[in-house]
Design an enzyme around this catalytic site. Structure first.
Site, PDB file in Angstrom:
ATOM      1  N   LYS A  64      29.419 -17.472 -50.640  1.00 47.36           N
ATOM      2  CA  LYS A  64      30.105 -17.737 -49.367  1.00 47.36           C
ATOM      3  C   LYS A  64      31.588 -17.359 -49.462  1.00 47.36           C
ATOM      4  CE  LYS A  64      30.551 -19.468 -45.162  1.00 47.36           C
ATOM      5  NZ  LYS A  64      31.921 -19.878 -44.964  1.00 47.36           N
TER       6      LYS A  64
ATOM      7  N   GLU B  41      34.901 -11.021 -44.496  1.00 48.08           N
ATOM      8  CA  GLU B  41      35.244 -11.362 -43.107  1.00 48.08           C
ATOM      9  C   GLU B  41      36.726 -11.131 -42.840  1.00 48.08           C
ATOM     10  OE1 GLU B  41      35.968 -15.660 -41.400  1.00 48.08           O
ATOM     11  OE2 GLU B  41      33.813 -15.293 -41.601  1.00 48.08           O
TER      12      GLU B  41
END
Length: 304
Positions: free
Chosen positions: A174, A181
């Site tokens: 993550k 991102e």
């Protein structure tokens, strides 16, 4: 199936709603009782008035899922629950915790016979309807016990989730996800800033963003969100160009340094967020609005 959930903020509350839709019994605790009360009325969540009460309401072997801010808050609850849970119980951390802390916590809980699962969760405020992307670190036996929950939370039972490996690997994955991102968001923001800067062409940014959403090699959900923002307001004059960083971008940059692997795009995207804090440039305003669109992050107004 039964689950205890601690932390019923925007994401935690929506996860509880999605689990209830799947017929899973959820016992919830939140310091703000308004959040708990609304879920009791809306979807039949069973409310607990303390972590101790939550543990007592669950049948063994228990599964308790934390959706709390990473850092000291999560640490305190992990320590507290390590004294209340029994051998064979499972504790899941769904926060954006630093993976090295996760590995340490997993070892601490293992000494007490408690299984630890780290679940990186992506999906923001849209996860209730669209499902969540889940990156799960756990030993095989622990994962098999939480797998029905993962399937219920994911976009579909057979996609949108992955068992990444042992404890710590979910939060590590993550972390890298969020680093990527950062880079994608920065590229979109800079590109639209360049388009806006060519005033002699009088470009319609909303129309351009909408056209790129279909067939273009740079189409993505982040572009969809950007198109929504620009469709409502291309100038963004009232948006404060302050782009916060959640911590995961920093950890990703440091991981690149530790491994000796170049990560210039992700690292520079992090630096750009630092530089935004105090400068009213267009790309930072669009970045701030993207964060609001997918994560519900507050965006100050220049009028405030």
């Amino acid at each position: 199936m039964q689950l205890g959930m601690i932390g019923l903020g925007k994401m935690g509350g929506n996860m509880a709603r999605r689990l209830r839709r799947a017929g899973i019994e959820v016992v919830g605790y939140n310091r703000n009782t308004d959040a708990t009360d609304s879920l009791v009325a809306e979807c039949g969540l069973i409310a607990a008035d303390s972590t101790e009460a939550l543990v007592n309401l669950l049948q063994g072997p228990r599964i308790v899922w934390l959706m709390l801010p990473a850092g000291d808050v999560t640490e305190s609850y992990v320590v507290s629950l390590s004294e209340r849970l029994q051998p064979g119980d499972i504790l899941v951390d769904g926060a954006n915790s630093f993976y090295k802390d996760t590995v340490r916590r997993g070892a601490m809980l293992a000494d007490a016979g408690i299984h630890f699962v780290d679940a990186g969760v992506s999906g923001g405020v849209w996860g209730l309807e669209n499902g969540y992307a889940l990156m799960v670190g756990a030993e095989a036996t622990s994962f098999s016990q939480v797998e029905p929950l993962i399937r219920a939370l994911a976009p579909a039972a057979d996609r949108g989730w992955v068992h990444t490996g042992p404890v710590g690997s979910g939060h590590f994955t993550k972390m890298i996800h969020n680093g990527i991102e950062y880079g994608m968001m920065q590229a979109y923001a800079e590109g639209f800033a360049l388009l806006k800067g060519r005033t002699d062409f009088n470009l319609d940014l909303a129309a351009i963003a909408e056209s790129w959403r279909h067939g273009s090699v740079i189409r993505s959900w982040l572009l969809d969100l950007s198109a929504d923002v620009l469709g409502g307001d291309q100038q963004l004059e009232d948006v404060d160009a302050f782009v916060a960083d959640s911590g995961e971008g920093r950890w990703t940059a440091m991981e690149g340094i530790e491994q000796g692997i170049p990560t210039p795009v992700m690292s520079l995207a992090l630096m750009a967020r630092f530089s935004s804090q105090g400068q009213q440039d267009y790309s930072s305003k669009l970045l701030a609005m993207m964060r609001k669109q997918f994560g519900g992050h507050a965006v100050p107004s220049t009028k405030d």
